[in-house]
Design an enzyme around this catalytic site. Structure first.
Site, PDB file in Angstrom:
ATOM      1  N   SER A  42      -1.884   4.613  -8.970  1.00 41.73           N
ATOM      2  CA  SER A  42      -2.283   5.778  -9.763  1.00 41.73           C
ATOM      3  C   SER A  42      -1.915   7.030  -8.981  1.00 41.73           C
ATOM      4  O   SER A  42      -1.612   6.976  -7.788  1.00 41.73           O
ATOM      5  CB  SER A  42      -3.793   5.751 -10.049  1.00 41.73           C
ATOM      6  OG  SER A  42      -4.530   5.893  -8.835  1.00 41.73           O
ATOM      7  N   LEU A 105      -5.749   4.546  -5.000  1.00 44.73           N
ATOM      8  CA  LEU A 105      -6.322   5.840  -5.384  1.00 44.73           C
ATOM      9  C   LEU A 105      -5.855   6.872  -4.376  1.00 44.73           C
ATOM     10  O   LEU A 105      -5.915   6.648  -3.170  1.00 44.73           O
ATOM     11  CB  LEU A 105      -7.850   5.789  -5.408  1.00 44.73           C
ATOM     12  CG  LEU A 105      -8.541   7.112  -5.786  1.00 44.73           C
ATOM     13  CD1 LEU A 105      -8.214   7.509  -7.221  1.00 44.73           C
ATOM     14  CD2 LEU A 105     -10.053   7.010  -5.615  1.00 44.73           C
ATOM     15  N   ILE A 136      -5.798   3.149  -0.314  1.00 44.58           N
ATOM     16  CA  ILE A 136      -5.876   4.607  -0.334  1.00 44.58           C
ATOM     17  C   ILE A 136      -4.470   5.180  -0.148  1.00 44.58           C
ATOM     18  O   ILE A 136      -3.740   4.787   0.758  1.00 44.58           O
ATOM     19  CB  ILE A 136      -6.817   5.125   0.765  1.00 44.58           C
ATOM     20  CG1 ILE A 136      -8.209   4.471   0.637  1.00 44.58           C
ATOM     21  CG2 ILE A 136      -6.932   6.644   0.669  1.00 44.58           C
ATOM     22  CD1 ILE A 136      -8.889   4.678  -0.692  1.00 44.58           C
ATOM     23  N   LYS A 137      -4.126   6.115  -1.020  1.00 44.72           N
ATOM     24  CA  LYS A 137      -2.776   6.682  -1.006  1.00 44.72           C
ATOM     25  C   LYS A 137      -2.798   8.023  -0.281  1.00 44.72           C
ATOM     26  O   LYS A 137      -3.581   8.917  -0.612  1.00 44.72           O
ATOM     27  CB  LYS A 137      -2.273   6.866  -2.440  1.00 44.72           C
ATOM     28  CG  LYS A 137      -0.810   7.294  -2.527  1.00 44.72           C
ATOM     29  CD  LYS A 137      -0.384   7.599  -3.958  1.00 44.72           C
ATOM     30  CE  LYS A 137      -0.218   6.364  -4.786  1.00 44.72           C
ATOM     31  NZ  LYS A 137       0.424   6.685  -6.104  1.00 44.72           N
ATOM     32  N   ILE A 138      -1.933   8.139   0.736  1.00 43.56           N
ATOM     33  CA  ILE A 138      -1.781   9.387   1.475  1.00 43.56           C
ATOM     34  C   ILE A 138      -0.290   9.724   1.531  1.00 43.56           C
ATOM     35  O   ILE A 138       0.557   8.834   1.469  1.00 43.56           O
ATOM     36  CB  ILE A 138      -2.379   9.323   2.895  1.00 43.56           C
ATOM     37  CG1 ILE A 138      -1.606   8.319   3.767  1.00 43.56           C
ATOM     38  CG2 ILE A 138      -3.856   8.966   2.842  1.00 43.56           C
ATOM     39  CD1 ILE A 138      -2.027   8.330   5.230  1.00 43.56           C
TER      40      ILE A 138
END
EC number: 2.2.1.2
Length: 341
Positions: A42, A105, A136-138
């Site tokens: 997402s 996310l 977790i998206k960074i």
């Protein structure tokens, strides 16, 4: 949907680049999982579209706006619940396979140049979601890469996004290894290095002669995969915890086949995350075969021709990353606006 199973047999996971409440509650996501989709990504633009177009959010948004919360807190309440529900759909797959069934996310894009802020935000979201198959998206900015070792050391699965070049990707691998060294033998978390595809051709095609148009992104992806093979493709039964994820795989030039960036990017230990329309096209008329382990068209001649034209791909990669960050920041702000008081 046999093509999804065949793609998985070849070693590539297909993830869905979409998430909404209706997708989960209707059972559509579960059906896709059973058919061979192996995860979900997402981003702010996806959630902006979901919140604007899915009526299942309406009542909860009205309730949240009656509470003394910030727009971001309201968004997180909605998004975290969706990610948790998607994680639950894929929970059994993750438990069985360990490297699939992951759901991403994204951290607040405003933190893209804030290392400590990124670390704190990623830890907070990981704890808030509370699912072992959350990711977790960074961003792969300097700050994001500096944050990566601490997050890997924590055992948090990371989707490192907005990669556009081999040099950026090799820096990501080094940061991952730095974090892994701090784990002292504990299980390694998953890292997907999200290499963006179609935006590269969109940026470069106007500068290239016709015979090179539509070839740069695939050549870079092939070269990046060869880099990955040298770094992580170990003999035997070792399953790598670092993989390349092909992102932005919907064609932006309508003259190109709609499955161009799917058919030509299949390879062992990779992921391709597809928007719904691209997934449907691939199921309908895609072709599944290993395209990168032993490519029919080597990448280096294409990259050499581009270099001979005086085009610096690393410079363009930096500009594309900046543009991508700006787009995500804009989408995040647009998503939050209707949730504000």
């Amino acid at each position: 949907m046999a093509i999804l199973q065949e793609t998985k047999r070849l070693g590539q996971q297909i993830w869905l680049d979409n998430l909404s409440r209706s997708l989960v509650r209707s059972g559509s996501l579960a059906q896709l999982q059973q058919s061979g989709v192996s995860g979900v990504t997402s981003n702010p633009a996806i959630f902006r579209q979901a919140l604007a177009g899915d009526t299942l959010y309406t009542a909860e948004i009205d309730e949240l706006k009656r509470q003394p919360l910030s727009a971001k807190a309201r968004y997180e309440t909605l998004a975290v619940a969706d990610v948790q529900a998607a994680c639950d759909v894929f929970a059994a797959q993750f438990a069985a396979e360990g490297n699939s069934g992951l759901v991403s996310l994204e951290c607040d894009p405003a933190l893209s140049h804030d290392t400590e802020g990124t670390i704190a935000e990623a830890r907070r979201l990981w704890k808030l979601i509370g699912r072992p198959n959350a990711m977790i998206k960074i961003p792969a900015t300097d700050a994001g890469l500096a944050a990566l070792p601490d997050l890997v050391a924590d055992g948090i699965h990371i989707n490192l996004t907005l990669l556009f070049s081999r040099a950026q990707t090799l820096r990501a691998y080094a940061a991952y290894r730095q974090g892994l060294a701090q784990r002292a033998g504990l299980a390694a978390p998953q890292l997907v290095a999200s290499f963006f595809i179609s935006r590269i051709d969109s940026a470069l095609d106007p500068q290239l002669p016709p015979h090179l148009q539509g070839k740069t992104a695939l050549a870079l992806a092939q070269a990046a995969y060869q880099d990955w093979q040298r770094e992580f493709n170990q003999p035997g039964d070792v399953v790598p915890t670092v993989r390349l994820l092909w992102a932005s795989t919907g064609v932006k030039n309508p003259a190109y086949p709609d499955t161009l960036y799917v058919n030509n990017l299949i390879a062992p230990h990779t992921v391709n995350t597809l928007p719904g329309a691209v997934l449907e096209a691939f199921i309908d008329h895609g072709h599944a075969a290993d395209a990168l382990s032993h490519p029919a068209a080597p990448a280096q001649p294409v990259l050499d021709e581009i270099a001979a034209l005086g085009i610096n791909l690393e410079t363009i990669a930096g500009k594309l990353q900046q543009d991508g960050l700006a787009q995500f920041e804009q989408a995040f702000a647009q998503m939050l606006a209707p949730l504000a008081d």
